[in-house]
Design an enzyme around this catalytic site. Structure first.
Site, PDB file in Angstrom:
ATOM      1  N   TYR A   1      -0.076   1.941  -2.091  1.00 24.19           N
ATOM      2  CA  TYR A   1      -0.628   1.711  -0.755  1.00 24.19           C
ATOM      3  C   TYR A   1      -0.620   3.064  -0.066  1.00 24.19           C
ATOM      4  O   TYR A   1       0.413   3.746  -0.065  1.00 24.19           O
ATOM      5  CB  TYR A   1       0.250   0.748   0.038  1.00 24.19           C
ATOM      6  CG  TYR A   1       0.039  -0.718  -0.266  1.00 24.19           C
ATOM      7  CD1 TYR A   1      -1.229  -1.252  -0.389  1.00 24.19           C
ATOM      8  CD2 TYR A   1       1.128  -1.574  -0.389  1.00 24.19           C
ATOM      9  CE1 TYR A   1      -1.411  -2.611  -0.645  1.00 24.19           C
ATOM     10  CE2 TYR A   1       0.962  -2.929  -0.652  1.00 24.19           C
ATOM     11  CZ  TYR A   1      -0.320  -3.442  -0.772  1.00 24.19           C
ATOM     12  OH  TYR A   1      -0.505  -4.769  -1.013  1.00 24.19           O
TER      13      TYR A   1
ATOM     14  N   THR B   1      -4.732   0.331  -4.164  1.00 22.44           N
ATOM     15  CA  THR B   1      -5.251  -0.927  -3.607  1.00 22.44           C
ATOM     16  C   THR B   1      -6.016  -0.642  -2.320  1.00 22.44           C
ATOM     17  O   THR B   1      -5.474  -0.054  -1.376  1.00 22.44           O
ATOM     18  CB  THR B   1      -4.083  -1.907  -3.345  1.00 22.44           C
ATOM     19  OG1 THR B   1      -3.451  -2.155  -4.596  1.00 22.44           O
ATOM     20  CG2 THR B   1      -4.593  -3.219  -2.769  1.00 22.44           C
TER      21      THR B   1
ATOM     22  N   LYS C   1      -8.247  -0.749  -7.073  1.00 25.95           N
ATOM     23  CA  LYS C   1      -8.061  -2.206  -7.057  1.00 25.95           C
ATOM     24  C   LYS C   1      -8.648  -2.757  -5.757  1.00 25.95           C
ATOM     25  O   LYS C   1      -8.254  -2.321  -4.670  1.00 25.95           O
ATOM     26  CB  LYS C   1      -6.567  -2.537  -7.148  1.00 25.95           C
ATOM     27  CG  LYS C   1      -6.224  -4.017  -7.051  1.00 25.95           C
ATOM     28  CD  LYS C   1      -4.733  -4.235  -7.341  1.00 25.95           C
ATOM     29  CE  LYS C   1      -4.336  -5.696  -7.343  1.00 25.95           C
ATOM     30  NZ  LYS C   1      -3.972  -6.224  -6.029  1.00 25.95           N
TER      31      LYS C   1
HETATM   32  C1  LIG Z   1       3.189 -12.620  -2.661  1.00 27.73           C
HETATM   33  C2  LIG Z   1       2.141 -11.636  -3.081  1.00 27.73           C
HETATM   34  C3  LIG Z   1       2.359 -10.291  -2.885  1.00 27.73           C
HETATM   35  C4  LIG Z   1       1.384  -9.360  -3.259  1.00 27.73           C
HETATM   36  N1  LIG Z   1       1.648  -8.035  -3.101  1.00 27.73           N
HETATM   37  C5  LIG Z   1       0.729  -7.131  -3.508  1.00 27.73           C
HETATM   38  C6  LIG Z   1       1.019  -5.738  -3.426  1.00 27.73           C
HETATM   39  O1  LIG Z   1       2.089  -5.342  -2.991  1.00 27.73           O
HETATM   40  N2  LIG Z   1       0.067  -4.870  -3.851  1.00 27.73           N
HETATM   41  C7  LIG Z   1      -1.150  -5.291  -4.353  1.00 27.73           C
HETATM   42  O2  LIG Z   1      -1.988  -4.464  -4.730  1.00 27.73           O
HETATM   43  N3  LIG Z   1      -1.428  -6.602  -4.459  1.00 27.73           N
HETATM   44  C8  LIG Z   1      -0.519  -7.525  -4.065  1.00 27.73           C
HETATM   45  N4  LIG Z   1      -0.790  -8.852  -4.203  1.00 27.73           N
HETATM   46  C9  LIG Z   1      -2.071  -9.265  -4.832  1.00 27.73           C
HETATM   47  C10 LIG Z   1      -1.917  -9.360  -6.348  1.00 27.73           C
HETATM   48  O3  LIG Z   1      -1.743  -8.095  -6.924  1.00 27.73           O
HETATM   49  C11 LIG Z   1      -3.156 -10.017  -6.999  1.00 27.73           C
HETATM   50  O4  LIG Z   1      -4.306  -9.304  -6.622  1.00 27.73           O
HETATM   51  C12 LIG Z   1      -3.309 -11.486  -6.636  1.00 27.73           C
HETATM   52  O5  LIG Z   1      -2.060 -12.120  -6.467  1.00 27.73           O
HETATM   53  C13 LIG Z   1      -4.092 -12.217  -7.730  1.00 27.73           C
HETATM   54  O6  LIG Z   1      -4.383 -13.524  -7.340  1.00 27.73           O
HETATM   55  P1  LIG Z   1      -3.521 -14.807  -7.787  1.00 27.73           P
HETATM   56  O7  LIG Z   1      -2.288 -14.799  -6.969  1.00 27.73           O
HETATM   57  O8  LIG Z   1      -4.427 -15.941  -7.486  1.00 27.73           O
HETATM   58  O9  LIG Z   1      -3.232 -14.692  -9.271  1.00 27.73           O
HETATM   59  C14 LIG Z   1       0.167  -9.800  -3.829  1.00 27.73           C
HETATM   60  C15 LIG Z   1      -0.046 -11.166  -4.036  1.00 27.73           C
HETATM   61  C16 LIG Z   1       0.929 -12.079  -3.668  1.00 27.73           C
HETATM   62  C17 LIG Z   1       0.661 -13.540  -3.932  1.00 27.73           C
END
Ligand SMILES: Cc1cc2nc3c(=O)[nH]c(=O)nc-3n(C[C@H](O)[C@H](O)[C@H](O)COP(=O)(O)O)c2cc1C
Length: 348
Positions: free
Chosen positions: A124, A150, A223
């Site tokens: 980030y 991201t 991403k």
């Molecule tokens: C609780 C949670 C925290 C997340 N934290 C991040 C993060 O810190 N960095 C990031 O790039 N994506 C983060 N994501 C997104 C995930 O990397 C991913 O893109 C997403 O969860 C995929 O979808 P799904 O949960 O339906 O499998 C997070 C998702 C969730 C559910």
């Protein structure tokens, strides 16, 4: 997967479960990610010897047993006492690619030790370049081969489901969540963050892609790309890979599933760099469909977090095992013996 979700709901305080569950606004994009897969029928072929069907996938020169990877998800000690360490042990035991969030609650060096090799590090961007550069240099020094920047949550978001569920929580958040927000995240220790830097994901521009490329020798993956236009610009800037993602419906409420964005991005990329996708993957058939649409890596977020919350490391392992068994079964049923054989012709 829904059983794991129910168990996670029981295991966690409402505020923490709400953090996993939430999308933005009305959670339409979150739902769309999953629903869209259900509308894509398969075209299985018959009488093909499954032989030694394998799911091997090579990304940046490393071969993995399957294309299924662990998405970067922050704050995992909010879901299980061991947090990212348990996830890393599971990914190691089941030999899956793991991406680690900038807002990990365990330091990258510790996670790498449990994983047995360096993870891919998710970035980030911070309000100050020195902080961003410090994060990148630390990941690089820890041996991380790939930096995943991201892009999709840089301008704030409206997580109503999370807020509603937090209100149901009778515990005092301030018992655990005291002090500056960034103090909970070990990757920021020693970096010149200022009180009020609060936001861990600051708006960036394409110019920063060039800056990051100059700063590090790690491969750079973007991403959060969801359009052909941005895929093309990304390639012009020399990125090494693209991840089609809408943050699991946690960024903006587009209403558009990632599997609907994937074809236009794949068309623009034309195989020039590896293409990954995540969002809404709940079955092996979903993974198969994403591969057929041009992805070479397919990620999960919530499913493994549910496994983590419910059972720790064994829960994450079981989620990975189920999805991978389902993918193998789908491949055999469709008559595809390798990932390379999974093409658009297996979709209606
Ligand atoms: C609780 C949670 C925290 C997340 N934290 C991040 C993060 O810190 N960095 C990031 O790039 N994506 C983060 N994501 C997104 C995930 O990397 C991913 O893109 C997403 O969860 C995929 O979808 P799904 O949960 O339906 O499998 C997070 C998702 C969730 C559910």
């Amino acid at each position: 997967m829904s059983e794991f979700e129910d168990l996670a709901r029981k295991a966690l305080p409402p505020a923490h479960f709400g953090y996993i569950a939430t999308g933005v606004d009305d959670d339409l994009t979150l739902q769309a990610n999953q629903e869209a897969y259900k509308r894509i029928p398969l075209r299985p072929r018959r009488l093909i010897d499954p032989g030694d069907t394998n799911m091997r996938t090579t990304l940046f020169g490393t071969t993995w047993e399957t294309p299924l990877f662990i998405c970067p998800c922050g704050s995992q000690r909010g879901f299980h006492a061991e947090g990212e360490l348990a996830t890393a042990r599971a990914a190691r035991a089941r030999r899956h690619l793991m991406m680690l969030s900038t807002v990990t609650t365990n330091a990258v060096e510790d996670v790498n030790r449990e994983y047995g090799q360096p993870v891919w590090y998710q970035l980030y961007s911070a309000p100050r370049w020195e902080v961003t550069a410090g994060l990148v240099k630390r990941a690089e020094a820890a041996g991380c081969p790939v930096l995943v920047w991201t892009l999709d949550v840089m301008n704030g978001r409206n997580t109503e489901t999370q807020k509603r569920m937090a209100r149901l929580d009778s515990r005092q958040c301030s018992n655990c969540h005291s002090g500056d927000r960034l103090s909970h995240y070990p990757m920021y220790r020693g970096l010149p963050t200022a009180p009020g830097d609060g936001s861990s994901n600051t708006p960036g521009t394409w110019e920063m892609v060039d800056r990051l490329k100059k700063l590090t020798s790690m491969k750079l993956v973007l991403k959060g790309i969801v359009t052909r236009e941005d895929a093309e610009i990304a390639i012009q800037h020399g990125v090494d890979g693209i991840a089609v993602s809408n943050h699991g419906g946690r960024a903006e409420e587009t209403g558009r599933a990632t599997i609907e964005s994937l074809p236009e991005v794949a068309e623009a990329v034309r195989g020039r760099v590896p293409l990954m996708v995540d969002g809404g993957i709940r079955r092996g058939t979903d993974i198969f469909k994403a591969l057929a649409m041009g992805a070479s890596g397919v990620g999960i977020g919530r499913p493994y977090l549910w496994g983590l919350a419910a059972f720790g490391q064994p829960g994450v392992e079981r989620v990975l095992e189920i999805l991978r068994a389902e993918l193998l079964l789908t491949m055999r049923q469709c008559g595809t013996r390798s990932i390379a054989e999974i093409t658009r012709s297996y979709l209606v």
